[in-house]
Design a protein around this motif. Structure first.
Motif, PDB file in Angstrom:
ATOM      1  N   PRO A 114       2.522   6.582  -8.454  1.00  0.00           N
ATOM      2  CA  PRO A 114       1.274   6.573  -9.233  1.00  0.00           C
ATOM      3  C   PRO A 114       1.253   5.567 -10.380  1.00  0.00           C
ATOM      4  N   GLU A 115       2.397   5.357 -11.032  1.00  0.00           N
ATOM      5  CA  GLU A 115       2.437   4.396 -12.141  1.00  0.00           C
ATOM      6  C   GLU A 115       2.208   2.973 -11.642  1.00  0.00           C
ATOM      7  N   LEU A 116       2.828   2.627 -10.542  1.00  0.00           N
ATOM      8  CA  LEU A 116       2.642   1.301  -9.958  1.00  0.00           C
ATOM      9  C   LEU A 116       1.202   1.122  -9.484  1.00  0.00           C
ATOM     10  N   ALA A 117       0.611   2.176  -8.922  1.00  0.00           N
ATOM     11  CA  ALA A 117      -0.795   2.122  -8.492  1.00  0.00           C
ATOM     12  C   ALA A 117      -1.712   1.853  -9.675  1.00  0.00           C
ATOM     13  N   ALA A 118      -1.458   2.533 -10.794  1.00  0.00           N
ATOM     14  CA  ALA A 118      -2.283   2.324 -11.989  1.00  0.00           C
ATOM     15  C   ALA A 118      -2.144   0.895 -12.501  1.00  0.00           C
ATOM     16  N   LEU A 119      -0.936   0.358 -12.500  1.00  0.00           N
ATOM     17  CA  LEU A 119      -0.720  -1.031 -12.920  1.00  0.00           C
ATOM     18  C   LEU A 119      -1.438  -2.008 -11.990  1.00  0.00           C
ATOM     19  N   ALA A 120      -1.374  -1.743 -10.700  1.00  0.00           N
ATOM     20  CA  ALA A 120      -2.003  -2.639  -9.721  1.00  0.00           C
ATOM     21  C   ALA A 120      -3.523  -2.646  -9.877  1.00  0.00           C
TER      22      ALA A 120
ATOM     23  N   ASP B  25      -6.909  14.706  -5.945  1.00  0.00           N
ATOM     24  CA  ASP B  25      -6.899  16.143  -6.235  1.00  0.00           C
ATOM     25  C   ASP B  25      -6.008  16.839  -5.206  1.00  0.00           C
ATOM     26  N   GLU B  26      -5.933  18.145  -5.291  1.00  0.00           N
ATOM     27  CA  GLU B  26      -5.037  18.893  -4.402  1.00  0.00           C
ATOM     28  C   GLU B  26      -5.406  18.709  -2.932  1.00  0.00           C
ATOM     29  N   GLN B  27      -6.697  18.684  -2.639  1.00  0.00           N
ATOM     30  CA  GLN B  27      -7.145  18.507  -1.254  1.00  0.00           C
ATOM     31  C   GLN B  27      -6.748  17.110  -0.735  1.00  0.00           C
ATOM     32  N   ASP B  28      -6.866  16.098  -1.593  1.00  0.00           N
ATOM     33  CA  ASP B  28      -6.425  14.747  -1.225  1.00  0.00           C
ATOM     34  C   ASP B  28      -4.929  14.733  -0.937  1.00  0.00           C
ATOM     35  N   ARG B  29      -4.158  15.366  -1.800  1.00  0.00           N
ATOM     36  CA  ARG B  29      -2.700  15.384  -1.622  1.00  0.00           C
ATOM     37  C   ARG B  29      -2.294  16.073  -0.313  1.00  0.00           C
ATOM     38  N   ARG B  30      -2.940  17.199  -0.029  1.00  0.00           N
ATOM     39  CA  ARG B  30      -2.626  17.903   1.225  1.00  0.00           C
ATOM     40  C   ARG B  30      -3.003  17.052   2.430  1.00  0.00           C
ATOM     41  N   ALA B  31      -4.146  16.385   2.361  1.00  0.00           N
ATOM     42  CA  ALA B  31      -4.611  15.580   3.493  1.00  0.00           C
ATOM     43  C   ALA B  31      -3.685  14.403   3.774  1.00  0.00           C
ATOM     44  N   ALA B  32      -3.128  13.821   2.729  1.00  0.00           N
ATOM     45  CA  ALA B  32      -2.281  12.638   2.882  1.00  0.00           C
ATOM     46  C   ALA B  32      -0.820  12.941   2.554  1.00  0.00           C
ATOM     47  N   ALA B  33      -0.378  14.140   2.870  1.00  0.00           N
ATOM     48  CA  ALA B  33       0.991  14.556   2.535  1.00  0.00           C
ATOM     49  C   ALA B  33       2.034  13.617   3.126  1.00  0.00           C
ATOM     50  N   LEU B  34       1.877  13.222   4.375  1.00  0.00           N
ATOM     51  CA  LEU B  34       2.837  12.307   4.998  1.00  0.00           C
ATOM     52  C   LEU B  34       2.718  10.904   4.418  1.00  0.00           C
ATOM     53  N   LEU B  35       1.500  10.458   4.214  1.00  0.00           N
ATOM     54  CA  LEU B  35       1.232   9.112   3.707  1.00  0.00           C
ATOM     55  C   LEU B  35       1.760   8.915   2.292  1.00  0.00           C
ATOM     56  N   ARG B  36       1.736   9.969   1.483  1.00  0.00           N
ATOM     57  CA  ARG B  36       2.161   9.887   0.085  1.00  0.00           C
ATOM     58  C   ARG B  36       3.598  10.370  -0.144  1.00  0.00           C
ATOM     59  N   HIS B  37       4.277  10.787   0.913  1.00  0.00           N
ATOM     60  CA  HIS B  37       5.636  11.301   0.763  1.00  0.00           C
ATOM     61  C   HIS B  37       6.601  10.143   0.541  1.00  0.00           C
TER      62      HIS B  37
ATOM     63  N   ARG C 112     -10.530   6.015  -7.272  1.00  0.00           N
ATOM     64  CA  ARG C 112     -10.224   7.347  -7.796  1.00  0.00           C
ATOM     65  C   ARG C 112      -9.264   8.125  -6.911  1.00  0.00           C
ATOM     66  N   ARG C 113      -9.463   8.108  -5.616  1.00  0.00           N
ATOM     67  CA  ARG C 113      -8.601   8.902  -4.726  1.00  0.00           C
ATOM     68  C   ARG C 113      -7.181   8.337  -4.663  1.00  0.00           C
ATOM     69  N   LEU C 114      -7.014   7.067  -4.927  1.00  0.00           N
ATOM     70  CA  LEU C 114      -5.685   6.477  -5.009  1.00  0.00           C
ATOM     71  C   LEU C 114      -5.025   6.859  -6.329  1.00  0.00           C
ATOM     72  N   LEU C 115      -5.775   6.733  -7.424  1.00  0.00           N
ATOM     73  CA  LEU C 115      -5.207   6.930  -8.754  1.00  0.00           C
ATOM     74  C   LEU C 115      -5.125   8.387  -9.190  1.00  0.00           C
TER      75      LEU C 115
ATOM     76  N   ALA D  99       0.840  -1.200   0.000  1.00  0.00           N
ATOM     77  CA  ALA D  99       0.000   0.000   0.000  1.00  0.00           C
ATOM     78  C   ALA D  99       0.877   1.253   0.000  1.00  0.00           C
ATOM     79  N   ALA D 100       1.951   1.254   0.772  1.00  0.00           N
ATOM     80  CA  ALA D 100       2.868   2.392   0.778  1.00  0.00           C
ATOM     81  C   ALA D 100       3.491   2.578  -0.605  1.00  0.00           C
ATOM     82  N   CYS D 101       3.826   1.497  -1.259  1.00  0.00           N
ATOM     83  CA  CYS D 101       4.351   1.575  -2.635  1.00  0.00           C
ATOM     84  C   CYS D 101       3.329   2.214  -3.563  1.00  0.00           C
ATOM     85  N   LEU D 102       2.079   1.779  -3.456  1.00  0.00           N
ATOM     86  CA  LEU D 102       1.026   2.290  -4.333  1.00  0.00           C
ATOM     87  C   LEU D 102       0.745   3.763  -4.070  1.00  0.00           C
TER      88      LEU D 102
END
Length: 179
Positions: free
Chosen positions: A106-112, A140-152, A134-137, A99-102
């Motif tokens: 983003p490319e790996l998430a799309a493949l998965a 939007d900007e609000q999603d990115r800000r909310a999960a800044a640590l999770l997606r870093h 959708r929120r994984l793949l 999940a951390a990889c995905l």
């Protein structure tokens, strides 16, 4: 089959959002959790693709969060209520790593997600379509800000690196084995 994975999905999502929390209030927490849950759901369904795999998971158990806690530095605190942390036994280290990889690639998430959609189409179901994720793949900007640590990528790297190679292997199942 996903219902049988629900304890692993719930616990692993809770672990990820605890290790990489959202900042910015209740909406940010909810958006972060949705993204984590979508990534964990994809990872769990890739890791346990058949009913037999899910049944074996129910018998053997997923392994718990001890190693993940050690890697992220969360292992030094004793819980006030040991029974309150029983959910940690349902955390699956491989699923958390995938999940951390995905979440960070983003490319790996799309493949998965495409691999899930292909598998579901072959099985005759419509579950696992990209719209569901959708929120994984396409955050939007609000999603990115909310999960800044999770997606870093740098912050999630210690967890993502644990089983990254296995995920890449899962995405390329047609390669011949070399003896």
């Amino acid at each position: 089959m996903q219902a049988d994975l629900s304890p692993v999905i719930a616990a692993t999502t809770q672990w990820l959002t605890g290790a990489y929390p959202a900042s910015g209030g209740a909406l940010a927490c909810a958006l972060c959790e949705v993204q984590a849950r979508q990534a964990v759901t994809v990872a769990a369904r890739l890791r346990y693709p058949t009913p037999m795999d899910v049944a074996l998971l129910g018998v053997a158990g997923p392994g718990g969060s001890a190693r993940l806690d050690w890697i992220t530095g969360a292992d030094g605190t004793a819980p006030a209520d040991p029974d309150g942390d029983a959910w940690r036994t349902w955390v699956d280290e491989v699923v958390a790593s995938w999940a951390a990889c995905l979440l960070t690639d983003p490319e790996l998430a799309a493949l998965a997600v495409a691999a899930l959609a292909d598998g579901d189409a072959a099985a005759g179901t419509s579950e696992g379509t990209p719209v569901e994720f959708r929120r994984l793949l396409a955050p939007d900007e609000q999603d990115r800000r909310a999960a800044a640590l999770l997606r870093h990528p740098d912050l999630a790297a210690p967890v993502a690196a644990l089983h990254h190679a296995q995920l890449v292997d899962r995405m390329n199942p047609g390669q011949a084995l070399v003896a």
